[in-house]
Design an enzyme around this catalytic site. Structure first.
Site, PDB file in Angstrom:
ATOM      1  N   ASP A 152      -5.792   5.673   6.289  1.00 47.73           N
ATOM      2  CA  ASP A 152      -5.924   4.416   5.434  1.00 47.73           C
ATOM      3  C   ASP A 152      -6.978   3.539   6.155  1.00 47.73           C
ATOM      4  O   ASP A 152      -6.832   2.318   5.934  1.00 47.73           O
ATOM      5  CB  ASP A 152      -4.669   3.871   4.815  1.00 47.73           C
ATOM      6  CG  ASP A 152      -4.864   3.004   3.915  1.00 47.73           C
ATOM      7  OD1 ASP A 152      -5.753   2.903   3.245  1.00 47.73           O
ATOM      8  OD2 ASP A 152      -3.844   1.956   3.690  1.00 47.73           O
ATOM      9  N   GLY A 166       2.851  -0.364   7.825  1.00 49.46           N
ATOM     10  CA  GLY A 166       3.650   0.934   7.873  1.00 49.46           C
ATOM     11  C   GLY A 166       3.939   1.376   6.518  1.00 49.46           C
ATOM     12  O   GLY A 166       5.024   2.271   6.580  1.00 49.46           O
ATOM     13  N   GLY A 167       3.214   0.960   5.537  1.00 45.28           N
ATOM     14  CA  GLY A 167       3.435   1.386   4.065  1.00 45.28           C
ATOM     15  C   GLY A 167       3.464   2.912   3.901  1.00 45.28           C
ATOM     16  O   GLY A 167       4.235   3.641   3.260  1.00 45.28           O
ATOM     17  N   LYS A 170     -13.084   4.084   1.429  1.00 45.23           N
ATOM     18  CA  LYS A 170     -13.132   2.596   0.766  1.00 45.23           C
ATOM     19  C   LYS A 170     -14.412   2.661   0.112  1.00 45.23           C
ATOM     20  O   LYS A 170     -15.468   3.016   0.726  1.00 45.23           O
ATOM     21  CB  LYS A 170     -12.970   1.574   1.862  1.00 45.23           C
ATOM     22  CG  LYS A 170     -11.862   1.955   2.828  1.00 45.23           C
ATOM     23  CD  LYS A 170     -10.586   1.534   1.979  1.00 45.23           C
ATOM     24  CE  LYS A 170      -9.240   1.832   2.704  1.00 45.23           C
ATOM     25  NZ  LYS A 170      -8.020   1.649   2.096  1.00 45.23           N
ATOM     26  N   ASP A 184      -2.335   2.642  15.429  1.00 40.56           N
ATOM     27  CA  ASP A 184      -3.171   1.380  15.116  1.00 40.56           C
ATOM     28  C   ASP A 184      -2.876   0.309  16.301  1.00 40.56           C
ATOM     29  O   ASP A 184      -1.721   0.427  16.647  1.00 40.56           O
ATOM     30  CB  ASP A 184      -2.144   0.939  13.621  1.00 40.56           C
ATOM     31  CG  ASP A 184      -3.150  -0.251  13.124  1.00 40.56           C
ATOM     32  OD1 ASP A 184      -3.637  -1.108  13.529  1.00 40.56           O
ATOM     33  OD2 ASP A 184      -3.326   0.223  11.613  1.00 40.56           O
ATOM     34  N   CYS A 201      -0.634   0.404  10.378  1.00 43.47           N
ATOM     35  CA  CYS A 201       0.124  -0.981  10.277  1.00 43.47           C
ATOM     36  C   CYS A 201      -0.036  -1.565   8.870  1.00 43.47           C
ATOM     37  O   CYS A 201      -1.194  -1.566   8.370  1.00 43.47           O
ATOM     38  CB  CYS A 201      -0.354  -1.744  11.471  1.00 43.47           C
ATOM     39  SG  CYS A 201       0.223  -1.205  12.795  1.00 43.47           S
ATOM     40  N   SER A 214       0.857  -1.238   0.047  1.00 40.04           N
ATOM     41  CA  SER A 214      -0.038  -0.033   0.000  1.00 40.04           C
ATOM     42  C   SER A 214       0.938   1.060  -0.029  1.00 40.04           C
ATOM     43  O   SER A 214       0.543   2.381  -0.323  1.00 40.04           O
ATOM     44  CB  SER A 214      -0.960   0.164   1.020  1.00 40.04           C
ATOM     45  OG  SER A 214      -1.256  -0.988   2.028  1.00 40.04           O
ATOM     46  N   ASP A 264      -7.107   3.569  19.202  1.00 38.50           N
ATOM     47  CA  ASP A 264      -8.089   3.883  18.139  1.00 38.50           C
ATOM     48  C   ASP A 264      -8.292   5.249  17.460  1.00 38.50           C
ATOM     49  O   ASP A 264      -8.183   6.318  17.952  1.00 38.50           O
ATOM     50  CB  ASP A 264      -9.926   3.967  18.774  1.00 38.50           C
ATOM     51  CG  ASP A 264     -10.949   3.857  17.951  1.00 38.50           C
ATOM     52  OD1 ASP A 264     -10.812   4.390  16.754  1.00 38.50           O
ATOM     53  OD2 ASP A 264     -12.000   3.527  18.424  1.00 38.50           O
TER      54      ASP A 264
HETATM   55  C1  LIG Z   1      -5.436  -0.866   4.844  1.00 39.24           C
HETATM   56  S1  LIG Z   1      -4.527  -1.118   6.494  1.00 39.24           S
HETATM   57  C2  LIG Z   1      -3.364  -0.155   6.506  1.00 39.24           C
HETATM   58  C3  LIG Z   1      -2.310  -0.044   5.475  1.00 39.24           C
HETATM   59  C4  LIG Z   1      -1.350   0.973   5.594  1.00 39.24           C
HETATM   60  N1  LIG Z   1      -1.486   2.039   5.329  1.00 39.24           N
HETATM   61  C5  LIG Z   1       0.170   0.444   5.125  1.00 39.24           C
HETATM   62  O1  LIG Z   1       0.458   1.048   3.895  1.00 39.24           O
HETATM   63  O2  LIG Z   1       0.603  -0.390   5.758  1.00 39.24           O
HETATM   64  C6  LIG Z   1      -5.869  -0.542   7.562  1.00 39.24           C
HETATM   65  C7  LIG Z   1      -5.291  -0.525   9.001  1.00 39.24           C
HETATM   66  O3  LIG Z   1      -6.308   0.295   9.803  1.00 39.24           O
HETATM   67  C8  LIG Z   1      -6.283  -0.337  11.150  1.00 39.24           C
HETATM   68  N2  LIG Z   1      -7.587   0.237  11.693  1.00 39.24           N
HETATM   69  C9  LIG Z   1      -8.911  -0.098  11.301  1.00 39.24           C
HETATM   70  N3  LIG Z   1      -9.837   0.689  12.051  1.00 39.24           N
HETATM   71  C10 LIG Z   1      -8.857   1.159  12.872  1.00 39.24           C
HETATM   72  C11 LIG Z   1      -9.017   2.240  14.146  1.00 39.24           C
HETATM   73  N4  LIG Z   1     -10.355   2.547  14.381  1.00 39.24           N
HETATM   74  N5  LIG Z   1      -8.203   2.663  14.695  1.00 39.24           N
HETATM   75  C12 LIG Z   1      -6.944   2.420  14.400  1.00 39.24           C
HETATM   76  N6  LIG Z   1      -6.630   1.615  13.485  1.00 39.24           N
HETATM   77  C13 LIG Z   1      -7.624   1.149  12.745  1.00 39.24           C
HETATM   78  C14 LIG Z   1      -6.326  -1.620  10.777  1.00 39.24           C
HETATM   79  O4  LIG Z   1      -5.523  -2.390  12.007  1.00 39.24           O
HETATM   80  C15 LIG Z   1      -5.315  -1.878   9.648  1.00 39.24           C
HETATM   81  O5  LIG Z   1      -3.767  -1.993  10.012  1.00 39.24           O
END
Ligand SMILES: C[S@@+](CC[C@H](N)C(=O)[O-])C[C@H]1O[C@@H](n2cnc3c(N)ncnc32)[C@H](O)[C@@H]1O
Length: 362
Positions: free
Chosen positions: A284, A229-230, A313, A246, A227, A194, A266
């Site tokens: 993201d 971390g991209g 999304k 995250d 997470c 990502s 959160d």
């Molecule tokens: C698509 S992944 C992100 C990928 C990230 N942008 C990368 O480049 O590695 C979505 C992330 O959003 C986190 N997530 C979803 N709802 C969340 C929340 N309410 N608070 C914090 N993190 C959340 C998930 O744990 C997941 O790691």
């Protein structure tokens, strides 16, 4: 010429059609869209001649969300002779030249739609480019020095073997990339694929000459849903210190940079640390688009960041309506606070069922 071709990710043709109809109607231009699902393009046919040219000039390309490229095209050239496909194409370019001065052209793209079926066709296109370019150059086209204001790109858009549209796009109102797709190389040290979404977003929304001023080591960013971390990687690479929010685990390589603080919280409740000015918010998180836009609105209205890039999304059916509604709500929130801002949204090549939005407070 009364047709406009718009390229898109296969599966998003209806969104492109709805979007161009809206823009055309706001300019008093009417027509209909030929939509073939999963074809990777849409042909918008205007009822009046020459109006496609007006659309190509006056619909701001950077305000189109779902279209990757926008060009004026001829009628479809069919049954091209495999041994001499060039002549009818050149004749068509001559006809176009009678309407717009394509001697101002600087580049030629021989393209296909971005579908699996077109893979073989794109090999042909690559080979076909060389002789066609030579003929056009001989005739005095493609000689114009890149002029950001008035130049044109010529396009030959193959939809089937021996079957293509011929047309042009305006250099100051199009995508400069072949097939409307920026080619990015995955950085092997990045923690997730990502990362390319944020890299493409930065390339798309921030002029190269401003990048260092707007993303640098004096700045702090917050990455919600970070997470592994991209996205954080892209900010750290540009020198920022990042609060990575995250509950998941961040890549060790990012901890080792000393440029991140992992906050296992959160993203909807997280607030920027006191006494620390945050410049950038990126997000993201996989959540409903309306929840994300409300959250981003809260950050901007509270002055918690000045610039943001986030994903919406779109797993739902009515994607275009959802996007319009969310962007309208967000715009209203910012207008109510009398904030001056720029907003741009794009379905990037590296986006799947999602779009990416950029907002900067002026
Ligand atoms: C698509 S992944 C992100 C990928 C990230 N942008 C990368 O480049 O590695 C979505 C992330 O959003 C986190 N997530 C979803 N709802 C969340 C929340 N309410 N608070 C914090 N993190 C959340 C998930 O744990 C997941 O790691």
């Amino acid at each position: 010429m009364n047709k406009l071709a718009l390229y898109c990710r296969p599966g998003f043709e209806k969104e492109v059609a709805a979007e161009i109809m809206d823009h055309a109607a706001s300019l008093g231009i009417f027509g209909f869209a030929r939509v073939q699902e999963h074809s990777g393009y849409v042909i918008f046919e205007c009822y009046q001649p020459n109006e496609a040219n007006r659309l190509a000039r006056e619909v701001p390309f950077n305000q189109l969300i779902f279209a990757r490229q926008m060009l004026v095209v001829s009628n479809l050239l069919e049954n091209l002779d495999p041994t001499d496909g060039i002549s009818p194409i050149v004749t068509m370019f001559e006809e176009i030249s009678a309407q717009v001065n394509i001697r101002l052209s600087v580049e030629l793209f021989v393209e296909t739609a971005d579908t699996n079926e077109s893979k073989e066709l794109s090999t042909f296109c690559r080979k076909f480019t060389v002789p066609l370019r030579q003929v056009l150059k001989k005739q005095g086209w493609l000689a114009h020095k890149a002029n950001r204001k008035s130049g044109l790109f010529l396009h030959c858009f193959f939809v089937k073997p021996n079957c293509c549209y011929v047309g042009y796009s305006y250099i100051n109102n199009h995508s400069e990339h072949f097939m409307g797709i920026p080619r990015l190389k995955f950085p092997s040290e990045a923690p997730s694929r990502s990362t390319l979404k944020l890299e493409e977003a930065i390339l798309t929304f921030i002029p190269k000459k401003e990048e260092e001023k707007r993303l640098n080591e004096s700045m702090t960013g917050v990455d919600l849903g970070a997470c592994p971390g991209g996205w954080t990687y892209q900010l750290v690479k540009r020198g920022l210190f990042v609060y990575a929010v995250d509950h998941g685990k961040m890549a060790d390589s990012l901890h080792e940079t000393g440029r991140i603080e992992h906050c296992a919280e959160d993203g909807f409740k997280f607030q920027p640390p006191k006494r620390k000015k945050v410049d950038w918010l990126v997000c993201d998180m996989v959540e409903q688009p309306s929840r994300i836009t409300n959250l981003i609105g809260k950050w901007l209205v509270n002055g918690w960041c000045r610039e943001t890039i986030f994903n919406l999304k779109l797993p739902m059916k009515k994607r275009y309506q959802e996007v319009r509604q969310c962007l309208e709500n967000l715009t209203d929130m910012l207008n109510k606070q009398n904030l001056t801002f720029e907003i741009q949204a794009k379905h990037l090549y590296h986006d799947r069922e999602e779009i990416t939005v950029h907002i900067v407070i002026k």
